[in-house]
Design an enzyme around this catalytic site. Sequence first.
Site, PDB file in Angstrom:
ATOM      1  N   GLY A  67      26.231   0.215  28.786  1.00 28.42           N
ATOM      2  CA  GLY A  67      26.257  -0.182  27.373  1.00 28.42           C
ATOM      3  C   GLY A  67      27.665  -0.239  26.820  1.00 28.42           C
ATOM      4  O   GLY A  67      27.967   0.347  25.787  1.00 28.42           O
ATOM      5  N   ARG A  81      29.848  -2.800  23.072  1.00 24.11           N
ATOM      6  CA  ARG A  81      30.201  -2.550  21.671  1.00 24.11           C
ATOM      7  C   ARG A  81      30.135  -1.052  21.382  1.00 24.11           C
ATOM      8  O   ARG A  81      29.750  -0.253  22.231  1.00 24.11           O
ATOM      9  CB  ARG A  81      29.286  -3.331  20.738  1.00 24.11           C
ATOM     10  CG  ARG A  81      27.811  -3.046  20.948  1.00 24.11           C
ATOM     11  CD  ARG A  81      26.951  -3.748  19.922  1.00 24.11           C
ATOM     12  NE  ARG A  81      25.667  -3.084  19.901  1.00 24.11           N
ATOM     13  CZ  ARG A  81      24.523  -3.677  20.218  1.00 24.11           C
ATOM     14  NH1 ARG A  81      24.510  -4.936  20.537  1.00 24.11           N
ATOM     15  NH2 ARG A  81      23.398  -2.991  20.185  1.00 24.11           N
ATOM     16  N   ASP A 123      19.725  -4.525  32.730  1.00 24.24           N
ATOM     17  CA  ASP A 123      18.900  -3.609  31.954  1.00 24.24           C
ATOM     18  C   ASP A 123      18.842  -2.263  32.681  1.00 24.24           C
ATOM     19  O   ASP A 123      18.299  -2.183  33.789  1.00 24.24           O
ATOM     20  CB  ASP A 123      17.496  -4.237  31.845  1.00 24.24           C
ATOM     21  CG  ASP A 123      16.540  -3.361  31.080  1.00 24.24           C
ATOM     22  OD1 ASP A 123      16.912  -2.243  30.667  1.00 24.24           O
ATOM     23  OD2 ASP A 123      15.386  -3.810  30.899  1.00 24.24           O
ATOM     24  N   SER A 155      22.850  13.057  21.504  1.00 25.50           N
ATOM     25  CA  SER A 155      22.941  12.838  20.055  1.00 25.50           C
ATOM     26  C   SER A 155      22.657  14.141  19.338  1.00 25.50           C
ATOM     27  O   SER A 155      21.877  14.972  19.819  1.00 25.50           O
ATOM     28  CB  SER A 155      21.913  11.810  19.599  1.00 25.50           C
ATOM     29  OG  SER A 155      21.845  11.792  18.184  1.00 25.50           O
ATOM     30  N   TYR A 161      13.410   8.767  19.848  1.00 29.26           N
ATOM     31  CA  TYR A 161      14.852   8.890  20.114  1.00 29.26           C
ATOM     32  C   TYR A 161      15.243  10.362  20.349  1.00 29.26           C
ATOM     33  O   TYR A 161      15.943  10.685  21.316  1.00 29.26           O
ATOM     34  CB  TYR A 161      15.599   8.312  18.918  1.00 29.26           C
ATOM     35  CG  TYR A 161      17.100   8.273  19.044  1.00 29.26           C
ATOM     36  CD1 TYR A 161      17.733   7.293  19.800  1.00 29.26           C
ATOM     37  CD2 TYR A 161      17.902   9.202  18.372  1.00 29.26           C
ATOM     38  CE1 TYR A 161      19.120   7.251  19.892  1.00 29.26           C
ATOM     39  CE2 TYR A 161      19.283   9.162  18.466  1.00 29.26           C
ATOM     40  CZ  TYR A 161      19.892   8.181  19.225  1.00 29.26           C
ATOM     41  OH  TYR A 161      21.260   8.142  19.311  1.00 29.26           O
ATOM     42  N   ALA A 169      13.388  12.796  21.357  1.00 29.60           N
ATOM     43  CA  ALA A 169      12.833  13.278  22.634  1.00 29.60           C
ATOM     44  C   ALA A 169      13.740  12.866  23.791  1.00 29.60           C
ATOM     45  O   ALA A 169      13.981  13.652  24.712  1.00 29.60           O
ATOM     46  CB  ALA A 169      11.423  12.726  22.835  1.00 29.60           C
ATOM     47  N   LYS A 187      16.990  12.234  23.644  1.00 28.86           N
ATOM     48  CA  LYS A 187      18.305  12.889  23.591  1.00 28.86           C
ATOM     49  C   LYS A 187      18.199  14.372  23.950  1.00 28.86           C
ATOM     50  O   LYS A 187      19.110  14.940  24.565  1.00 28.86           O
ATOM     51  CB  LYS A 187      18.945  12.671  22.220  1.00 28.86           C
ATOM     52  CG  LYS A 187      19.262  11.195  21.927  1.00 28.86           C
ATOM     53  CD  LYS A 187      20.139  10.564  23.000  1.00 28.86           C
ATOM     54  CE  LYS A 187      20.591   9.155  22.674  1.00 28.86           C
ATOM     55  NZ  LYS A 187      21.472   8.581  23.700  1.00 28.86           N
ATOM     56  N   ILE A 195      28.286   8.097  13.876  1.00 26.71           N
ATOM     57  CA  ILE A 195      29.508   7.367  14.221  1.00 26.71           C
ATOM     58  C   ILE A 195      29.335   5.940  13.695  1.00 26.71           C
ATOM     59  O   ILE A 195      28.249   5.364  13.795  1.00 26.71           O
ATOM     60  CB  ILE A 195      29.687   7.332  15.767  1.00 26.71           C
ATOM     61  CG1 ILE A 195      29.561   8.749  16.381  1.00 26.71           C
ATOM     62  CG2 ILE A 195      31.007   6.676  16.153  1.00 26.71           C
ATOM     63  CD1 ILE A 195      30.557   9.778  15.905  1.00 26.71           C
TER      64      ILE A 195
HETATM   65  N1  NAD Z   1      26.335   5.494  16.623  1.00 25.66           N
HETATM   66  C1  NAD Z   1      25.978   6.730  16.435  1.00 25.66           C
HETATM   67  O1  NAD Z   1      26.100   7.272  15.326  1.00 25.66           O
HETATM   68  C2  NAD Z   1      25.411   7.543  17.563  1.00 25.66           C
HETATM   69  C3  NAD Z   1      25.128   8.886  17.303  1.00 25.66           C
HETATM   70  C4  NAD Z   1      24.631   9.672  18.309  1.00 25.66           C
HETATM   71  C5  NAD Z   1      24.441   9.129  19.579  1.00 25.66           C
HETATM   72  N2  NAD Z   1      24.717   7.835  19.789  1.00 25.66           N
HETATM   73  C6  NAD Z   1      24.480   7.335  21.141  1.00 25.66           C
HETATM   74  O2  NAD Z   1      25.648   6.719  21.635  1.00 25.66           O
HETATM   75  C7  NAD Z   1      25.285   5.642  22.508  1.00 25.66           C
HETATM   76  C8  NAD Z   1      25.966   4.373  22.032  1.00 25.66           C
HETATM   77  O3  NAD Z   1      25.590   4.129  20.690  1.00 25.66           O
HETATM   78  P1  NAD Z   1      26.228   2.952  19.823  1.00 25.66           P
HETATM   79  O4  NAD Z   1      26.079   3.363  18.411  1.00 25.66           O
HETATM   80  O5  NAD Z   1      27.556   2.580  20.341  1.00 25.66           O
HETATM   81  O6  NAD Z   1      25.142   1.794  20.119  1.00 25.66           O
HETATM   82  P2  NAD Z   1      25.242   0.220  20.018  1.00 25.66           P
HETATM   83  O7  NAD Z   1      23.872  -0.226  19.628  1.00 25.66           O
HETATM   84  O8  NAD Z   1      26.402  -0.203  19.169  1.00 25.66           O
HETATM   85  O9  NAD Z   1      25.532  -0.216  21.534  1.00 25.66           O
HETATM   86  C9  NAD Z   1      24.594   0.042  22.538  1.00 25.66           C
HETATM   87  C10 NAD Z   1      25.077  -0.499  23.861  1.00 25.66           C
HETATM   88  O10 NAD Z   1      24.017  -0.263  24.819  1.00 25.66           O
HETATM   89  C11 NAD Z   1      23.708  -1.487  25.481  1.00 25.66           C
HETATM   90  N3  NAD Z   1      22.296  -1.484  25.844  1.00 25.66           N
HETATM   91  C12 NAD Z   1      21.224  -1.380  25.035  1.00 25.66           C
HETATM   92  N4  NAD Z   1      20.096  -1.448  25.757  1.00 25.66           N
HETATM   93  C13 NAD Z   1      20.475  -1.599  27.057  1.00 25.66           C
HETATM   94  C14 NAD Z   1      19.779  -1.743  28.278  1.00 25.66           C
HETATM   95  N5  NAD Z   1      18.434  -1.750  28.321  1.00 25.66           N
HETATM   96  N6  NAD Z   1      20.490  -1.883  29.428  1.00 25.66           N
HETATM   97  C15 NAD Z   1      21.843  -1.878  29.396  1.00 25.66           C
HETATM   98  N7  NAD Z   1      22.558  -1.741  28.269  1.00 25.66           N
HETATM   99  C16 NAD Z   1      21.884  -1.610  27.119  1.00 25.66           C
HETATM  100  C17 NAD Z   1      24.068  -2.583  24.494  1.00 25.66           C
HETATM  101  O11 NAD Z   1      24.297  -3.806  25.171  1.00 25.66           O
HETATM  102  C18 NAD Z   1      25.330  -2.008  23.863  1.00 25.66           C
HETATM  103  O12 NAD Z   1      26.435  -2.283  24.702  1.00 25.66           O
HETATM  104  C19 NAD Z   1      23.762   5.582  22.507  1.00 25.66           C
HETATM  105  O13 NAD Z   1      23.259   6.293  23.605  1.00 25.66           O
HETATM  106  C20 NAD Z   1      23.400   6.266  21.219  1.00 25.66           C
HETATM  107  O14 NAD Z   1      22.108   6.822  21.278  1.00 25.66           O
HETATM  108  C21 NAD Z   1      25.195   7.014  18.821  1.00 25.66           C
END
Ligand code: NAD
Length: 250
Positions: free
Chosen positions: A14, A17, A65, A144, A157, A159, A161, A190
């Site tokens: 992922g 972004r 995926d 998370s 979600y 569950a 994490k 974030i």
């Molecule tokens: N943003 C926050 O506040 C926050 C807080 C706690 C945890 N997180 C965790 O951090 C991680 C990144 O979050 P983010 O905010 O940057 O998310 P985002 O939605 O901006 O980016 C998610 C990334 O995961 C990829 N992705 C999604 N489904 C996929 C799949 N099936 N196969 C391959 N790639 C896949 C997308 O292409 C993207 O690159 C996640 O695990 C999220 O749960 C985020």
Amino acid sequence: MFEEFKDKVVVVTGGSRGIGKAIVLKFASLGAKVVFNYASNDEAAKKVIEEGKDYSGTIECFKLDVSNFPQVCEFFEKIFDKYGAIHILVNNAGITRDTLLARMKEEEWDAVINVNLKGVFNCCKAIISNMMRQRWGRIINIGSVIGSMGNAGQVNYAATKAGIVGFSRSLAKEVASRGITVNVVAPGFIDTDMTAKVPEKIKDQILKAIPVGRFGKADEIANAVSFLATESASYITGEVLHINGGLYMG
Ligand SMILES: NC(=O)c1ccc[n+]([C@@H]2O[C@H](COP(=O)([O-])OP(=O)(O)OC[C@H]3O[C@@H](n4cnc5c(N)ncnc54)[C@H](O)[C@@H]3O)[C@@H](O)[C@H]2O)c1
């Protein structure tokens, strides 16, 4: 830490972004050979490579995926064939399908479990034997704060994490003797596309509960991830590092 990762191959799931992108660029800036995958947005993925083109490391990407085990195995085989090793794996890919349990559809439960939790299993399973033979490795799973605090509308979600923590601690015990550490970095709120979906009213409420008084930046997560991947962090394993501006102190 300049060039700390010169001889290291890093895989980030992922990475197109948000937090994943920041992690990709951080490792590339420190000299690593970085490979990331993403779900669908080719343009966004290309932009990450463009942004990192002047860094001392290299970046390449694949669309796949993480919930699809055969696809994941094929992806990692390609990387092993090309680079001969994977030293650092960052399981970052994650999705949300938020709604109260009373309204949650089975597909919304399954989708989040399959990407966030099964995706971590798939990627770890695909590399672990090679990493054990290598006798050195770093696995960093992105959890998370919600996995510890819970949140109405996020039973699926939360569950996943919380599950990532149990998974990581168990794997940490299985592979510690082989020079591999397994840790969780648990971000709070974030600024990314994922949190952009949260309604403004709820965002204001969350902000009031964060002692530091702001949302976090993706770079602040990437800094911690890169530290856990260093040689200096070799005695840290099975740990959950919360990065949340004081919202939750575990
Ligand atoms: N943003 C926050 O506040 C926050 C807080 C706690 C945890 N997180 C965790 O951090 C991680 C990144 O979050 P983010 O905010 O940057 O998310 P985002 O939605 O901006 O980016 C998610 C990334 O995961 C990829 N992705 C999604 N489904 C996929 C799949 N099936 N196969 C391959 N790639 C896949 C997308 O292409 C993207 O690159 C996640 O695990 C999220 O749960 C985020």
